[in-house]
Scaffold this motif. Sequence first.
Motif, mmCIF file in Angstrom:
data_model
loop_
_atom_site.group_PDB
_atom_site.id
_atom_site.type_symbol
_atom_site.label_atom_id
_atom_site.label_comp_id
_atom_site.label_asym_id
_atom_site.label_seq_id
_atom_site.Cartn_x
_atom_site.Cartn_y
_atom_site.Cartn_z
ATOM 1 N N ARG A 148 0.826 -1.211 0.000
ATOM 2 C CA ARG A 148 0.000 0.000 0.000
ATOM 3 C C ARG A 148 0.859 1.259 0.000
ATOM 4 O O ARG A 148 0.569 2.222 -0.712
ATOM 5 C CB ARG A 148 -0.911 -0.007 1.226
ATOM 6 N N GLY A 149 1.935 1.259 0.782
ATOM 7 C CA GLY A 149 2.786 2.445 0.838
ATOM 8 C C GLY A 149 3.412 2.786 -0.492
ATOM 9 O O GLY A 149 3.556 3.966 -0.837
ATOM 10 N N TYR A 150 3.772 1.766 -1.272
ATOM 11 C CA TYR A 150 4.363 2.026 -2.581
ATOM 12 C C TYR A 150 3.299 2.478 -3.579
ATOM 13 O O TYR A 150 3.562 3.308 -4.454
ATOM 14 C CB TYR A 150 5.109 0.795 -3.091
ATOM 15 N N ALA A 151 2.091 1.926 -3.452
ATOM 16 C CA ALA A 151 0.994 2.419 -4.290
ATOM 17 C C ALA A 151 0.731 3.889 -3.994
ATOM 18 O O ALA A 151 0.537 4.701 -4.914
ATOM 19 C CB ALA A 151 -0.267 1.593 -4.047
ATOM 20 N N ASP A 152 0.744 4.256 -2.709
ATOM 21 C CA ASP A 152 0.546 5.665 -2.345
ATOM 22 C C ASP A 152 1.674 6.534 -2.888
ATOM 23 O O ASP A 152 1.443 7.663 -3.336
ATOM 24 C CB ASP A 152 0.455 5.808 -0.825
ATOM 25 N N GLU A 153 2.891 6.009 -2.866
ATOM 26 C CA GLU A 153 4.032 6.778 -3.355
ATOM 27 C C GLU A 153 3.920 7.049 -4.855
ATOM 28 O O GLU A 153 4.101 8.193 -5.308
ATOM 29 C CB GLU A 153 5.325 6.026 -3.053
ATOM 30 N N ALA B 271 1.186 6.891 -6.631
ATOM 31 C CA ALA B 271 -0.008 7.705 -6.869
ATOM 32 C C ALA B 271 0.287 9.179 -6.624
ATOM 33 O O ALA B 271 -0.165 10.053 -7.375
ATOM 34 C CB ALA B 271 -1.162 7.236 -5.988
ATOM 35 N N ALA B 272 1.049 9.471 -5.571
ATOM 36 C CA ALA B 272 1.417 10.864 -5.289
ATOM 37 C C ALA B 272 2.294 11.421 -6.402
ATOM 38 O O ALA B 272 2.133 12.580 -6.823
ATOM 39 C CB ALA B 272 2.144 10.949 -3.948
ATOM 40 N N ARG C 122 0.011 12.177 -9.371
ATOM 41 C CA ARG C 122 -0.750 13.417 -9.189
ATOM 42 C C ARG C 122 0.151 14.640 -9.327
ATOM 43 O O ARG C 122 -0.281 15.706 -9.776
ATOM 44 C CB ARG C 122 -1.459 13.398 -7.837
ATOM 45 N N GLY D 151 -2.966 -2.283 -4.841
ATOM 46 C CA GLY D 151 -3.128 -0.865 -4.530
ATOM 47 C C GLY D 151 -4.083 -0.142 -5.464
ATOM 48 O O GLY D 151 -4.056 1.099 -5.531
ATOM 49 N N ARG E 56 -5.979 3.024 -4.413
ATOM 50 C CA ARG E 56 -5.209 4.129 -3.839
ATOM 51 C C ARG E 56 -5.040 5.293 -4.805
ATOM 52 O O ARG E 56 -4.487 6.330 -4.436
ATOM 53 C CB ARG E 56 -3.825 3.647 -3.382
ATOM 54 N N PHE E 57 -5.513 5.138 -6.034
ATOM 55 C CA PHE E 57 -5.268 6.144 -7.064
ATOM 56 C C PHE E 57 -6.452 7.081 -7.285
ATOM 57 O O PHE E 57 -6.304 8.121 -7.930
ATOM 58 C CB PHE E 57 -4.893 5.468 -8.386
#
Length: 260
Positions: free
Chosen positions: A47-52, A54-55, A58, A79, A82-83
């Motif tokens: 999840r943390g890498y998906a958030d990374e 995704a950020a 964006r 993930g 998460r997007f």
Amino acid sequence: MNGTITVIDKGAVRLHSYMAPDDSVNVTTQLIETPSRVVVVDAQFVRGYADEVAAYARGLGKPLDRVIITHAHPDHFGGANRFGAPVHALAVVRDQIAALDDGQDPTGAPILTAEVTPAVVIEPGTEVIDGVPFVFEAHTGGEAADELVIKLPEQGVLVAQDLVYHDIHLFLGNNDIAGWRKAIERLAGEAGYDTILVGHGTPAGPEVFGEVSRYLADAEELLGDDGDAYKAAIVDRYPGYGGRFVIDIANRYLFGAGHA
């Protein structure tokens, strides 16, 4: 940043290839930046890498048009939620994901099937997204039972994802080396593609097809009835490859839970 980003400029399209660290089997998310949108291909495992990623996506300053999931392995769809964009997949891949039980990523964070199952079906064929033709092809056999390949013919880009790895040990848990070799032969026969985006590892050129084909031939030769012996032999033959943990995961499918 924990992951590694490779950026390739293709004129009207820029490619941002995010490879996760070793602890998430070097799985790769592709960000295809068109003139006014970003298309995400595969959504990480941790999840943390998906958030990374995704950020990062964006941060490109363009709306995320969609998340495309190429096949039903959790390291590529874990993930997806998460997007904040619609999730697309082939109908067969959607159904395979929907049939899975809830799981968790390598950190123990839950992956809830209902939250990551694609909602939009991809039909094989050509779709023009933001003026860029995307060719969607359904492939069977190989690393997974069913996989999506995406081609951007005007840019010479072939998004092979898990039909091709780059300097990473292959996941053989689907037990279909013959089908995988046939798929590689088909992709290698495609003319006009000088950039190959892979599911594990960094972008490559067409020479990567030969590398994967050789690895599969070696795996077929070395794969006996002992997973530990196989791992030792394939690592000895490819000592510079990453993702040795991938072999351990595959061996559980091939030889049983006793193989770590």
